[in-house]
Design a protein around this motif. Structure first.
Motif, PDB file in Angstrom:
ATOM      1  N   VAL A  44     -24.066   5.592  -4.085  1.00 33.72           N
ATOM      2  CA  VAL A  44     -24.432   5.752  -2.675  1.00 33.72           C
ATOM      3  C   VAL A  44     -23.179   5.582  -1.802  1.00 33.72           C
ATOM      4  O   VAL A  44     -22.302   4.768  -2.094  1.00 33.72           O
ATOM      5  CB  VAL A  44     -25.546   4.745  -2.296  1.00 33.72           C
ATOM      6  N   ALA A  45     -23.125   6.337  -0.702  1.00 35.89           N
ATOM      7  CA  ALA A  45     -21.921   6.386   0.139  1.00 35.89           C
ATOM      8  C   ALA A  45     -21.672   5.088   0.909  1.00 35.89           C
ATOM      9  O   ALA A  45     -22.603   4.383   1.304  1.00 35.89           O
ATOM     10  CB  ALA A  45     -22.044   7.539   1.123  1.00 35.89           C
ATOM     11  N   ASN A  46     -20.391   4.812   1.118  1.00 33.89           N
ATOM     12  CA  ASN A  46     -19.941   3.680   1.943  1.00 33.89           C
ATOM     13  C   ASN A  46     -18.976   4.238   2.977  1.00 33.89           C
ATOM     14  O   ASN A  46     -18.280   5.214   2.704  1.00 33.89           O
ATOM     15  CB  ASN A  46     -19.193   2.662   1.075  1.00 33.89           C
ATOM     16  N   GLU A  47     -18.901   3.619   4.157  1.00 28.93           N
ATOM     17  CA  GLU A  47     -17.943   4.086   5.170  1.00 28.93           C
ATOM     18  C   GLU A  47     -17.082   2.960   5.712  1.00 28.93           C
ATOM     19  O   GLU A  47     -16.348   3.148   6.673  1.00 28.93           O
ATOM     20  CB  GLU A  47     -18.675   4.794   6.318  1.00 28.93           C
ATOM     21  N   GLY A  48     -17.181   1.770   5.093  1.00 29.10           N
ATOM     22  CA  GLY A  48     -16.344   0.659   5.553  1.00 29.10           C
ATOM     23  C   GLY A  48     -15.923  -0.213   4.383  1.00 29.10           C
ATOM     24  O   GLY A  48     -15.785  -1.426   4.517  1.00 29.10           O
ATOM     25  N   LYS A  49     -15.745   0.422   3.233  1.00 30.61           N
ATOM     26  CA  LYS A  49     -15.381  -0.334   2.032  1.00 30.61           C
ATOM     27  C   LYS A  49     -14.191   0.339   1.351  1.00 30.61           C
ATOM     28  O   LYS A  49     -13.965   1.548   1.540  1.00 30.61           O
ATOM     29  CB  LYS A  49     -16.560  -0.369   1.043  1.00 30.61           C
ATOM     30  N   LEU A  50     -13.456  -0.450   0.578  1.00 27.10           N
ATOM     31  CA  LEU A  50     -12.359   0.138  -0.195  1.00 27.10           C
ATOM     32  C   LEU A  50     -12.332  -0.447  -1.599  1.00 27.10           C
ATOM     33  O   LEU A  50     -12.812  -1.553  -1.832  1.00 27.10           O
ATOM     34  CB  LEU A  50     -11.020  -0.076   0.509  1.00 27.10           C
ATOM     35  N   VAL A  51     -11.797   0.337  -2.506  1.00 26.37           N
ATOM     36  CA  VAL A  51     -11.532  -0.116  -3.874  1.00 26.37           C
ATOM     37  C   VAL A  51     -10.021  -0.213  -3.988  1.00 26.37           C
ATOM     38  O   VAL A  51      -9.321   0.710  -3.562  1.00 26.37           O
ATOM     39  CB  VAL A  51     -11.983   0.919  -4.921  1.00 26.37           C
ATOM     40  N   ALA A  52      -9.527  -1.298  -4.545  1.00 27.07           N
ATOM     41  CA  ALA A  52      -8.076  -1.429  -4.753  1.00 27.07           C
ATOM     42  C   ALA A  52      -7.810  -1.712  -6.216  1.00 27.07           C
ATOM     43  O   ALA A  52      -8.518  -2.507  -6.844  1.00 27.07           O
ATOM     44  CB  ALA A  52      -7.523  -2.558  -3.893  1.00 27.07           C
ATOM     45  N   ILE A  53      -6.842  -1.015  -6.766  1.00 29.13           N
ATOM     46  CA  ILE A  53      -6.395  -1.299  -8.129  1.00 29.13           C
ATOM     47  C   ILE A  53      -5.116  -2.118  -7.981  1.00 29.13           C
ATOM     48  O   ILE A  53      -4.150  -1.668  -7.349  1.00 29.13           O
ATOM     49  CB  ILE A  53      -6.110   0.001  -8.918  1.00 29.13           C
ATOM     50  N   VAL A  54      -5.152  -3.330  -8.509  1.00 25.66           N
ATOM     51  CA  VAL A  54      -4.103  -4.309  -8.209  1.00 25.66           C
ATOM     52  C   VAL A  54      -3.559  -4.915  -9.508  1.00 25.66           C
ATOM     53  O   VAL A  54      -4.336  -5.214 -10.426  1.00 25.66           O
ATOM     54  CB  VAL A  54      -4.684  -5.433  -7.304  1.00 25.66           C
ATOM     55  N   ALA A  55      -2.258  -5.092  -9.568  1.00 25.92           N
ATOM     56  CA  ALA A  55      -1.637  -5.721 -10.740  1.00 25.92           C
ATOM     57  C   ALA A  55      -2.250  -7.104 -10.954  1.00 25.92           C
ATOM     58  O   ALA A  55      -2.539  -7.807  -9.977  1.00 25.92           O
ATOM     59  CB  ALA A  55      -0.132  -5.853 -10.524  1.00 25.92           C
ATOM     60  N   PRO A  56      -2.451  -7.506 -12.217  1.00 28.98           N
ATOM     61  CA  PRO A  56      -3.167  -8.767 -12.464  1.00 28.98           C
ATOM     62  C   PRO A  56      -2.523  -9.972 -11.785  1.00 28.98           C
ATOM     63  O   PRO A  56      -3.216 -10.865 -11.281  1.00 28.98           O
ATOM     64  CB  PRO A  56      -3.162  -8.904 -13.989  1.00 28.98           C
ATOM     65  N   GLU A  57      -1.188  -9.978 -11.733  1.00 30.34           N
ATOM     66  CA  GLU A  57      -0.516 -11.155 -11.155  1.00 30.34           C
ATOM     67  C   GLU A  57      -0.684 -11.236  -9.635  1.00 30.34           C
ATOM     68  O   GLU A  57      -0.529 -12.305  -9.044  1.00 30.34           O
ATOM     69  CB  GLU A  57       0.981 -11.189 -11.543  1.00 30.34           C
ATOM     70  N   ALA A  94      -2.246   6.842  -7.753  1.00 27.23           N
ATOM     71  CA  ALA A  94      -3.049   6.581  -8.963  1.00 27.23           C
ATOM     72  C   ALA A  94      -2.190   6.462 -10.218  1.00 27.23           C
ATOM     73  O   ALA A  94      -2.508   5.685 -11.116  1.00 27.23           O
ATOM     74  CB  ALA A  94      -4.090   7.686  -9.139  1.00 27.23           C
ATOM     75  N   GLU A  95      -1.084   7.224 -10.272  1.00 22.50           N
ATOM     76  CA  GLU A  95      -0.309   7.172 -11.520  1.00 22.50           C
ATOM     77  C   GLU A  95       0.405   5.833 -11.708  1.00 22.50           C
ATOM     78  O   GLU A  95       0.970   5.571 -12.768  1.00 22.50           O
ATOM     79  CB  GLU A  95       0.679   8.355 -11.631  1.00 22.50           C
ATOM     80  N   LYS A  96       0.347   4.971 -10.666  1.00 22.75           N
ATOM     81  CA  LYS A  96       0.973   3.651 -10.817  1.00 22.75           C
ATOM     82  C   LYS A  96       0.069   2.644 -11.521  1.00 22.75           C
ATOM     83  O   LYS A  96       0.505   1.562 -11.878  1.00 22.75           O
ATOM     84  CB  LYS A  96       1.353   3.111  -9.443  1.00 22.75           C
ATOM     85  N   ALA A  97      -1.205   3.008 -11.680  1.00 24.25           N
ATOM     86  CA  ALA A  97      -2.145   2.068 -12.323  1.00 24.25           C
ATOM     87  C   ALA A  97      -1.748   1.833 -13.777  1.00 24.25           C
ATOM     88  O   ALA A  97      -1.248   2.731 -14.447  1.00 24.25           O
ATOM     89  CB  ALA A  97      -3.555   2.633 -12.246  1.00 24.25           C
ATOM     90  N   ARG A  98      -1.943   0.599 -14.242  1.00 24.60           N
ATOM     91  CA  ARG A  98      -1.573   0.216 -15.609  1.00 24.60           C
ATOM     92  C   ARG A  98      -2.749  -0.488 -16.284  1.00 24.60           C
ATOM     93  O   ARG A  98      -3.583  -1.094 -15.615  1.00 24.60           O
ATOM     94  CB  ARG A  98      -0.377  -0.758 -15.581  1.00 24.60           C
ATOM     95  N   VAL A  99      -2.752  -0.441 -17.608  1.00 26.10           N
ATOM     96  CA  VAL A  99      -3.763  -1.175 -18.370  1.00 26.10           C
ATOM     97  C   VAL A  99      -3.683  -2.658 -17.978  1.00 26.10           C
ATOM     98  O   VAL A  99      -2.585  -3.207 -17.873  1.00 26.10           O
ATOM     99  CB  VAL A  99      -3.519  -1.010 -19.886  1.00 26.10           C
ATOM    100  N   GLY A 100      -4.835  -3.243 -17.729  1.00 24.72           N
ATOM    101  CA  GLY A 100      -4.862  -4.662 -17.347  1.00 24.72           C
ATOM    102  C   GLY A 100      -4.962  -4.881 -15.854  1.00 24.72           C
ATOM    103  O   GLY A 100      -5.263  -5.994 -15.405  1.00 24.72           O
TER     104      GLY A 100
END
Lengths: 346, 380
Positions: A277-290, A167-173
């Protein structure tokens, strides 16, 4: 002389206290039901633990407990869910899942036929995910002391060299990507509780995401900052957690968040918010804009990510709010859930 | 979602927002109270505040039956639920409502009380049929909308001759509470109530119609628009209120004409009046005693009245003196004006009625809107 032991009557029999006593009945249950369902060389050795080889790289380890009710639901059961959940916890580190353990706490009177079905679906889910259930434990408790069956798991996996999602790798944008529709699992479970019947059957999204993750890592490389599976507490809890850990805020667009019409309608009826509501086959990814476009395209090309969407971005915010632009044109916070989400009366 | 998406159309919303913007006189304030918690929830969930001009302010009223239930009634419910012979049936959102000293039905359940969450009155009746050896008590709560189902359930219990079924009645009425907001003796202590009009609850009016508000609009000189709960309903109702204020009218108008008639649902009203009668007084959390605002079972149905059957004693618990709910519910203060807001009083540890359920003014502001406080602070 070999002692006579009657075969497990899978069709009509049930678990009794002797199946947790450490004696012959327990050995018979383990070998006759669990080993045949999980079948692998490690279990066949019959030790109380299993030694295994690992490839080079950093190990990840996770543990989880499954107490779902009902045990069987549209799209799966507690067994397949236990495998998917554990595999996903490992996969969210970008790791390749390798081995699982499974511990069963069974209520006296639990039917063998149901246990067999659950064990077989665990075995099947493990084989599909390329992991092995290599050690386990069985306990039987008196009637009334467990809700049928509880499963605890542990899992280990290996993170490829050079990959470090955090998580600490996440950046604004940074972009917020979600792999598909929200709330399917929670609503599927709820639809089978309390005799709630919906016209459309809503099926749980329970699935192992390791393959999707591997492809995303290939496409995004270091551009992928972190991933999280939005299980209990849903997307709202996942984003609030990441906001706290990263020291950022998030701004998401309600219109971009995919929710199946049947799930939206069920939530509307029950006064629930699909974001929680709960999910059991989904993911959230925080990804660099480029990297976001390439990662999103890869997700959409995968069967478990075909409804993937870019739903918002990371922003600078000392309060770590998750804000949402509503589809109606206004704004609101998506806050942590207060206690359990309960149906409202009006 | 058919029948819902039509009322959430962004383009139409923008048109309504523009109309409100151009018709609202920038020289004067427009202070409208939405009485019902369902409206408060919709305003917060869809972020409607952002779509209104600064001088059009929504005041979140007391209209959530869960929020307004006083701690004493919760304590009474907990005492009942703890009796071993009783299965206590409640709607889910009552489980967390605090009684005195932080007690709640959720905590009582954890300690062993047989409390079951139900989704309808019929569920409670089914539990009674399945457990003839136990006493089943249904925690009846809600405004005029949820009263008819309770009445129907009592009729059914009578028809089935269920001897193990009763109701802990906490049904309350909206018109007396709206009246109390404007003319209660508390106003002397709280200060001037500045409300220019009311958004009336549509679900209530599907039962009682629009007629009961006519006296109110006339007597207090305040416009009332009965509104649905979808965001477009709300925006249209606000526009209708702005127009009434501009034209110096104070009438009852019906935005929710798709389901509400002037006289309401005659059959439902008849069923309710057959079974229930008015209480002289009923306590509302935040408002105090409100005359003729609550219902109880008529003597003919006393055997279904849990208060009579179990000889329940009325319990009173004083509100926290630092709590500003009384002023917030009347629009005199905003949630952030209360010292307790966001400090000791949060959705996890609610002190006052406005924080008790997600539909309360303070809970809605905390959960959905508090980012605006920080934005305003930065801007100033």
């Amino acid at each position: 002389m070999k002692a006579h032991q009657r075969k497990l009557d899978i069709k009509n029999g049930c678990v009794d206290l002797s199946h947790g006593s450490g004696g012959r009945a327990m050995a018979q249950l383990i070998s006759g039901l669990f080993h045949s369902a999980f079948g692998n060389e490690w279990l066949a050795r019959g030790n109380d633990q299993s030694a295994f080889d690992v490839a080079a790289g950093r190990m990840v380890m996770t543990t989880d407990g499954y107490v779902v009710s009902p045990l069987f639901f549209p799209g799966g059961n507690i067994g397949s869910l236990a495998v998917h959940g554990t595999v996903n916890d490992i996969a969210m580190a970008g790791a390749r899942p390798l081995y699982l353990s499974a511990s069963f706490i069974i209520e006296e009177g639990f039917r063998f036929s149901d246990l067999k079905m659950i064990a077989e679906s665990m075995g099947e889910a493990a084989r599909a995910a390329g992991v092995h259930i290599i050690t386990g434990d069985t306990k039987v408790v008196e009637r009334g002391k467990a809700d049928g069956l509880f499963i605890s798991t542990a899992g280990v996996g290996v993170v490829p060299d050079g990959l470090d999602l955090s998580a600490e790798k996440a950046r604004v944008g940074d972009r917020v990507l979600i792999s598909g529709t929200l709330g399917d699992h929670g609503v599927a479970i709820m639809s089978k509780r309390q005799n709630l019947a919906f016209e459309t059957e809503i099926v749980s999204d329970s699935a192992s995401l390791h393959d999707l993750v591997a492809k995303m890592v290939t496409a995004g490389g270091e551009g992928i900052r972190l991933m999280r599976d939005p299980t209990r507490g849903g997307l709202a809890a996942a984003l609030n957690e990441i906001a706290q850990q990263s020291g950022l805020g998030f701004r998401v667009q309600e219109e971009a968040i995919p929710v199946k019409p049947g799930v939206a309608a069920a939530c509307e009826l029950l006064g629930l918010d699909p974001l929680y509501v709960a999910n059991e086959g989904k993911l959230v990814a925080i990804v660099a804009p480029e990297a976001a476009a390439a990662v999103l395209a890869t997700m959409r090309a995968h069967p478990l990510g075909c409804d993937a969407a870019d739903i918002g971005e990371a922003v600078a915010d000392d309060h770590h709010f998750v804000q949402m632009a509503t589809s109606f044109g206004g704004g609101r916070i998506v806050d942590w859930l207060s206690g359990e989400q309960l149906p409202r009366i009006c | 979602m058919k029948y819902a998406d039509e009322f959430r159309d962004k383009e139409i919303a923008l048109g309504l927002a523009n109309a409100i913007q151009s018709e609202a006189d920038p020289q004067r304030p427009y202070r409208f109270m939405e009485f019902c918690g369902g409206h408060t929830h919709a305003i917060s969930r869809y972020g409607l505040e952002d779509m209104l001009p600064k001088n059009v302010r929504m005041i979140h009223g007391p209209g959530c039956p869960v929020c307004v239930l006083p701690a004493g009634r919760i304590d009474m419910a907990i005492r009942l639920a703890e009796r071993p012979e009783i299965i206590f049936c409640v709607y889910g959102d009552l489980m967390r409502v605090p009684g005195s000293q932080g007690a709640s039905l959720l905590k009582a359940k954890a300690k062993g009380a047989d409390i079951r969450m139900v989704y309808s009155t019929i569920d409670a009746l089914r539990i009674a049929e399945e457990n003839p050896q136990r006493q089943i008590v249904f925690f009846a709560i809600g405004f005029e909308t949820t009263t008819p189902p309770t009445a129907v359930m009592i009729r059914l219990a009578e028809k089935k001759q269920l001897a193990n079924f009763s109701v802990f009645c906490n049904h309350v009425l909206t018109p007396p509470a709206m009246q109390n907001i404007l003319e209660s003796p508390d106003i002397r202590n709280i200060g001037r109530v500045e409300i220019d009009g009311f958004v009336g609850p549509a679900h209530v009016s599907t039962i009682i119609g629009t007629a009961p508000y006519e006296f109110f609009a006339e007597e207090f000189g305040k416009p009332v628009v009965i509104s649905g709960f979808e965001p477009l309903d709300m925006m249209q109702a606000i526009l209708m209120l702005v127009r009434q204020v501009n034209e110096n009218r104070h009438e009852v108008e019906n935005q929710y004409s798709r389901a509400v008639k002037r006289d309401g649902n005659l059959r439902a009203k008849e069923e309710v009046s057959d079974i229930f009668e008015l209480r002289d007084q009923f306590e509302w959390r935040g408002l105090g005693q409100v005359p003729y605002s609550g219902l109880k079972l008529k003597r003919a149905f006393a055997k279904y009245d849990a208060e009579a059957r179990f000889d329940m004693k009325e319990l009173r618990v004083a509100d926290n003196p630092a709590c500003e709910c009384g002023a917030i519910l009347r629009g005199v203060k905003k949630p952030v004006d209360c010292k307790l807001f966001g400090t000791v009083c949060t959705p996890e540890t609610p002190i006052g009625s406005c924080m008790v359920s997600s539909e309360g003014a303070c809970a809605a502001h905390w959960t959905y809107g508090r980012f605006r406080d920080h934005q305003q602070r930065r801007a100033s």
